[in-house]
Design a protein around this motif. Structure first.
Motif, PDB file in Angstrom:
ATOM      1  N   ALA A 113     -11.357  -4.283   6.763  1.00 30.17           N
ATOM      2  CA  ALA A 113     -11.216  -3.417   5.590  1.00 30.17           C
ATOM      3  C   ALA A 113     -12.555  -2.961   5.032  1.00 30.17           C
ATOM      4  CB  ALA A 113     -10.407  -4.127   4.500  1.00 30.17           C
ATOM      5  N   ASP A 127      -3.782   2.694   9.740  1.00 31.80           N
ATOM      6  CA  ASP A 127      -3.940   1.539   8.852  1.00 31.80           C
ATOM      7  C   ASP A 127      -2.672   0.694   8.820  1.00 31.80           C
ATOM      8  OD1 ASP A 127      -6.580   2.192   8.046  1.00 31.80           O
ATOM      9  OD2 ASP A 127      -5.791   3.607   6.571  1.00 31.80           O
ATOM     10  N   PHE A 128      -1.520   1.351   8.728  1.00 30.89           N
ATOM     11  CA  PHE A 128      -0.250   0.622   8.700  1.00 30.89           C
ATOM     12  C   PHE A 128       0.021  -0.076  10.029  1.00 30.89           C
ATOM     13  CE2 PHE A 128       0.537   3.346   5.009  1.00 30.89           C
ATOM     14  CZ  PHE A 128       1.077   2.423   4.127  1.00 30.89           C
ATOM     15  N   VAL A 176      -5.529   4.335  -3.261  1.00 31.59           N
ATOM     16  CA  VAL A 176      -5.045   3.749  -2.011  1.00 31.59           C
ATOM     17  C   VAL A 176      -4.682   4.910  -1.100  1.00 31.59           C
ATOM     18  CG1 VAL A 176      -3.316   2.251  -0.943  1.00 31.59           C
ATOM     19  CG2 VAL A 176      -4.154   1.743  -3.245  1.00 31.59           C
ATOM     20  N   ASP A 177      -5.345   4.985   0.045  1.00 30.71           N
ATOM     21  CA  ASP A 177      -5.132   6.110   0.954  1.00 30.71           C
ATOM     22  C   ASP A 177      -5.068   5.599   2.392  1.00 30.71           C
ATOM     23  OD1 ASP A 177      -4.849   8.675   1.933  1.00 30.71           O
ATOM     24  OD2 ASP A 177      -7.009   9.049   1.957  1.00 30.71           O
ATOM     25  N   TRP A 178      -3.926   5.057   2.769  1.00 29.20           N
ATOM     26  CA  TRP A 178      -3.733   4.555   4.117  1.00 29.20           C
ATOM     27  C   TRP A 178      -3.139   5.645   4.982  1.00 29.20           C
ATOM     28  CZ3 TRP A 178      -1.958  -1.089   5.103  1.00 29.20           C
ATOM     29  CH2 TRP A 178      -2.822  -1.978   4.450  1.00 29.20           C
ATOM     30  N   ASP A 179      -3.553   5.652   6.245  1.00 24.90           N
ATOM     31  CA  ASP A 179      -2.912   6.554   7.199  1.00 24.90           C
ATOM     32  C   ASP A 179      -2.064   5.710   8.158  1.00 24.90           C
ATOM     33  OD1 ASP A 179      -4.749   5.374   8.925  1.00 24.90           O
ATOM     34  OD2 ASP A 179      -5.971   7.171   9.158  1.00 24.90           O
ATOM     35  N   PRO A 236       0.816  -1.218   0.000  1.00 28.19           N
ATOM     36  CA  PRO A 236       0.000   0.000   0.000  1.00 28.19           C
ATOM     37  C   PRO A 236       0.854   1.276   0.000  1.00 28.19           C
ATOM     38  CG  PRO A 236      -0.509  -1.361   1.916  1.00 28.19           C
ATOM     39  CD  PRO A 236       0.541  -2.052   1.152  1.00 28.19           C
TER      40      PRO A 236
END
Length: 188
Positions: free
Chosen positions: A94, A47-48, A41-44, A31
């Motif tokens: 998710a 999320d990681f 794809v927009d993880w903060d 990601p």
């Protein structure tokens, strides 16, 4: 020190360890790399962290399984069960399995995993006990599926069938490990 007849057999190390942890790191980086090329794809950071904990927990659990037994079927059963639990959790967090990730019905899927997590130590992590834990997990999956169907939540039976098959596959592998151990103990 030499091994005597009363010593337990030496267990082989986990030859897959570098691939396991390397694959987890690679999966976690996907990601991050994708975010450089697309806005889809927009993880903060959260999320990681969650995915890192999921991957670390799955890899750590497999490490435990490899220490409990050197038998290929036992390790395979452990891997299948962990992979099933990982996939169920990942999908549920998710996008949600029923509706979206905010639907409270999705909490039932975590209860399915709790059944396996409680049943495994009750069976002392022995092959036959692990098989029973996987049967209990498959039954819990079926009961949750029946409840969701009766309540009309629109859950797919294909997904339910997939996870039931995962738990039954793991149970089969654990039984194979138990049968091989019984044959070895009988001198066959």
């Amino acid at each position: 020190m030499t091994q005597t007849q009363s010593d337990p057999p030496a267990r082989r190390g986990n030859a897959f360890r570098p691939y396991l942890w390397g694959g987890a790191a690679l999966l976690l980086s996907v990601p991050l790399i994708a975010m450089q090329f697309t806005d889809e794809v927009d993880w903060d950071l959260f999320d990681f962290i969650v995915m890192g904990l999921l991957l670390g927990g799955a890899c750590g659990a497999y490490e435990l399984g490899t220490r409990l037994s050197g038998h290929w079927a036992y390790r395979g059963g452990f891997a299948v069960a962990i992979l099933g639990g990982f996939l169920m959790t990942w999908v549920n967090l998710a996008v949600g399995i029923v509706g979206n990730e905010n639907n409270p019905v999705n909490l039932l899927f975590f209860a399915i995993l709790v059944v396996g997590a409680i049943a495994a130590p009750l069976g002392r992590f022995r092959a036959r006990g692990m098989a029973r834990a996987m049967y209990a997990t498959a039954i819990a999956q079926g009961l949750v599926t029946a409840y969701i169907a009766i309540a009309g939540h629109g859950y797919t039976f294909v997904l339910a069938g997939f996870f039931i098959a995962v738990w039954l596959c793991a149970a089969h592998l654990f039984l194979r490990a138990d049968e091989d151990a019984a044959r070895a103990g009988a001198g066959d």
